[in-house]
Write a protein that holds these residues in place. Structure first.
Motif, PDB file in Angstrom:
ATOM      1  N   THR A 147      -1.986  -2.418  -8.575  1.00 35.87           N
ATOM      2  CA  THR A 147      -2.592  -1.214  -8.011  1.00 35.87           C
ATOM      3  C   THR A 147      -4.113  -1.334  -7.988  1.00 35.87           C
ATOM      4  O   THR A 147      -4.756  -1.034  -6.973  1.00 35.87           O
ATOM      5  CB  THR A 147      -2.173   0.029  -8.824  1.00 35.87           C
ATOM      6  OG1 THR A 147      -0.748   0.132  -8.800  1.00 35.87           O
ATOM      7  CG2 THR A 147      -2.780   1.305  -8.262  1.00 35.87           C
ATOM      8  N   ARG A 148      -4.704  -1.799  -9.079  1.00 26.69           N
ATOM      9  CA  ARG A 148      -6.166  -1.931  -9.145  1.00 26.69           C
ATOM     10  C   ARG A 148      -6.686  -2.948  -8.135  1.00 26.69           C
ATOM     11  O   ARG A 148      -7.705  -2.708  -7.480  1.00 26.69           O
ATOM     12  CB  ARG A 148      -6.607  -2.311 -10.558  1.00 26.69           C
ATOM     13  CG  ARG A 148      -6.663  -1.128 -11.502  1.00 26.69           C
ATOM     14  CD  ARG A 148      -7.445  -1.449 -12.762  1.00 26.69           C
ATOM     15  NE  ARG A 148      -6.994  -2.661 -13.416  1.00 26.69           N
ATOM     16  CZ  ARG A 148      -6.207  -2.694 -14.490  1.00 26.69           C
ATOM     17  NH1 ARG A 148      -5.792  -1.574 -15.031  1.00 26.69           N
ATOM     18  NH2 ARG A 148      -5.856  -3.834 -15.037  1.00 26.69           N
ATOM     19  N   ALA A 182       0.827  -1.210   0.000  1.00 27.71           N
ATOM     20  CA  ALA A 182       0.000   0.000   0.000  1.00 27.71           C
ATOM     21  C   ALA A 182       0.861   1.260   0.000  1.00 27.71           C
ATOM     22  O   ALA A 182       0.554   2.229  -0.695  1.00 27.71           O
ATOM     23  CB  ALA A 182      -0.951  -0.014   1.194  1.00 27.71           C
ATOM     24  N   GLU A 214       7.959   0.094  -6.171  1.00 25.03           N
ATOM     25  CA  GLU A 214       6.618   0.515  -6.550  1.00 25.03           C
ATOM     26  C   GLU A 214       5.848  -0.696  -7.047  1.00 25.03           C
ATOM     27  O   GLU A 214       6.423  -1.766  -7.266  1.00 25.03           O
ATOM     28  CB  GLU A 214       6.673   1.602  -7.622  1.00 25.03           C
ATOM     29  CG  GLU A 214       7.329   1.174  -8.910  1.00 25.03           C
ATOM     30  CD  GLU A 214       7.510   2.323  -9.887  1.00 25.03           C
ATOM     31  OE1 GLU A 214       6.824   3.355  -9.747  1.00 25.03           O
ATOM     32  OE2 GLU A 214       8.339   2.189 -10.790  1.00 25.03           O
ATOM     33  N   ALA A 215       4.534  -0.523  -7.220  1.00 25.34           N
ATOM     34  CA  ALA A 215       3.703  -1.621  -7.728  1.00 25.34           C
ATOM     35  C   ALA A 215       4.268  -2.097  -9.062  1.00 25.34           C
ATOM     36  O   ALA A 215       4.717  -1.299  -9.877  1.00 25.34           O
ATOM     37  CB  ALA A 215       2.262  -1.159  -7.892  1.00 25.34           C
ATOM     38  N   CYS A 228       3.700   1.624  -1.312  1.00 23.31           N
ATOM     39  CA  CYS A 228       4.403   1.753  -2.595  1.00 23.31           C
ATOM     40  C   CYS A 228       3.465   2.073  -3.758  1.00 23.31           C
ATOM     41  O   CYS A 228       3.927   2.252  -4.887  1.00 23.31           O
ATOM     42  CB  CYS A 228       5.168   0.468  -2.910  1.00 23.31           C
ATOM     43  SG  CYS A 228       6.533   0.129  -1.787  1.00 23.31           S
ATOM     44  N   LEU A 229       2.172   2.137  -3.530  1.00 21.72           N
ATOM     45  CA  LEU A 229       1.227   2.363  -4.626  1.00 21.72           C
ATOM     46  C   LEU A 229       1.264   3.793  -5.148  1.00 21.72           C
ATOM     47  O   LEU A 229       1.165   4.016  -6.350  1.00 21.72           O
ATOM     48  CB  LEU A 229      -0.194   2.012  -4.204  1.00 21.72           C
ATOM     49  CG  LEU A 229      -0.497   0.549  -3.923  1.00 21.72           C
ATOM     50  CD1 LEU A 229      -1.969   0.383  -3.574  1.00 21.72           C
ATOM     51  CD2 LEU A 229      -0.109  -0.347  -5.078  1.00 21.72           C
ATOM     52  N   ALA A 230       1.356   4.757  -4.263  1.00 20.83           N
ATOM     53  CA  ALA A 230       1.250   6.155  -4.676  1.00 20.83           C
ATOM     54  C   ALA A 230       2.502   6.664  -5.385  1.00 20.83           C
ATOM     55  O   ALA A 230       2.402   7.431  -6.335  1.00 20.83           O
ATOM     56  CB  ALA A 230       0.948   7.032  -3.463  1.00 20.83           C
ATOM     57  N   GLU A 265      -0.116  -1.841 -13.231  1.00 16.33           N
ATOM     58  CA  GLU A 265      -1.439  -1.304 -12.915  1.00 16.33           C
ATOM     59  C   GLU A 265      -2.384  -2.369 -12.355  1.00 16.33           C
ATOM     60  O   GLU A 265      -3.282  -2.060 -11.584  1.00 16.33           O
ATOM     61  CB  GLU A 265      -2.040  -0.663 -14.172  1.00 16.33           C
ATOM     62  CG  GLU A 265      -3.232   0.215 -13.903  1.00 16.33           C
ATOM     63  CD  GLU A 265      -2.935   1.406 -12.992  1.00 16.33           C
ATOM     64  OE1 GLU A 265      -3.843   1.781 -12.221  1.00 16.33           O
ATOM     65  OE2 GLU A 265      -1.816   1.943 -13.020  1.00 16.33           O
ATOM     66  N   ASP A 317      -6.350  -1.347  -4.589  1.00 19.25           N
ATOM     67  CA  ASP A 317      -7.300  -0.234  -4.453  1.00 19.25           C
ATOM     68  C   ASP A 317      -8.743  -0.726  -4.448  1.00 19.25           C
ATOM     69  O   ASP A 317      -9.566  -0.242  -3.660  1.00 19.25           O
ATOM     70  CB  ASP A 317      -7.097   0.793  -5.570  1.00 19.25           C
ATOM     71  CG  ASP A 317      -5.862   1.664  -5.366  1.00 19.25           C
ATOM     72  OD1 ASP A 317      -5.310   1.687  -4.239  1.00 19.25           O
ATOM     73  OD2 ASP A 317      -5.463   2.339  -6.337  1.00 19.25           O
TER      74      ASP A 317
END
Length: 118
Positions: A93-94, A38, A86-87, A40-42, A90, A97
């Protein structure tokens, strides 16, 4: 997507892919690893920042990051002397989220009531 460009569905996975997916969910099921994902997502985040932000030791964070990279949940990029995480893409991330939104739309008391009625 598969090689033909069609979107792959869970029902279409091979046995080996099901095992790989289960392992990803197992890894993400650990609260510390999920907090790392979480975080690392942003934006790309480096190890010492993750450790400080999450109140975990740097060796423990590094261990979790190795597992998450091996499972292709996170990816790393070197910037100078630092490794930023990082993620992986995508999709990750999806998933995170979407599941976070799902958890937030139902208060915990609603979930507990539903479990008691079974």
């Amino acid at each position: 997507m598969n090689k033909s460009g069609a979107t792959m569905r869970a029902a279409d996975l091979s046995d080996d892919q099901i095992v790989e997916l289960a392992e990803m969910f197992r890894l993400m099921g650990d609260p510390s690893r999920l907090r790392i994902i979480a975080a690392c997502l942003a934006e790309p985040t480096y190890v010492s920042d993750l450790a400080a932000r999450l109140g975990l030791s740097q060796p423990l964070v590094s261990h979790h990051l190795r597992l998450l990279r091996a499972a292709r949940v996170l990816r790393a990029e070197r910037k100078g002397k630092q490794m930023f995480y990082e993620a992986a893409d995508e999709h990750v991330t999806r998933v995170i989220d979407d599941m976070a939104a799902h958890v937030c739309e139902h208060p915990a008391s609603d979930l507990e009531d539903g479990m008691r009625s079974d």
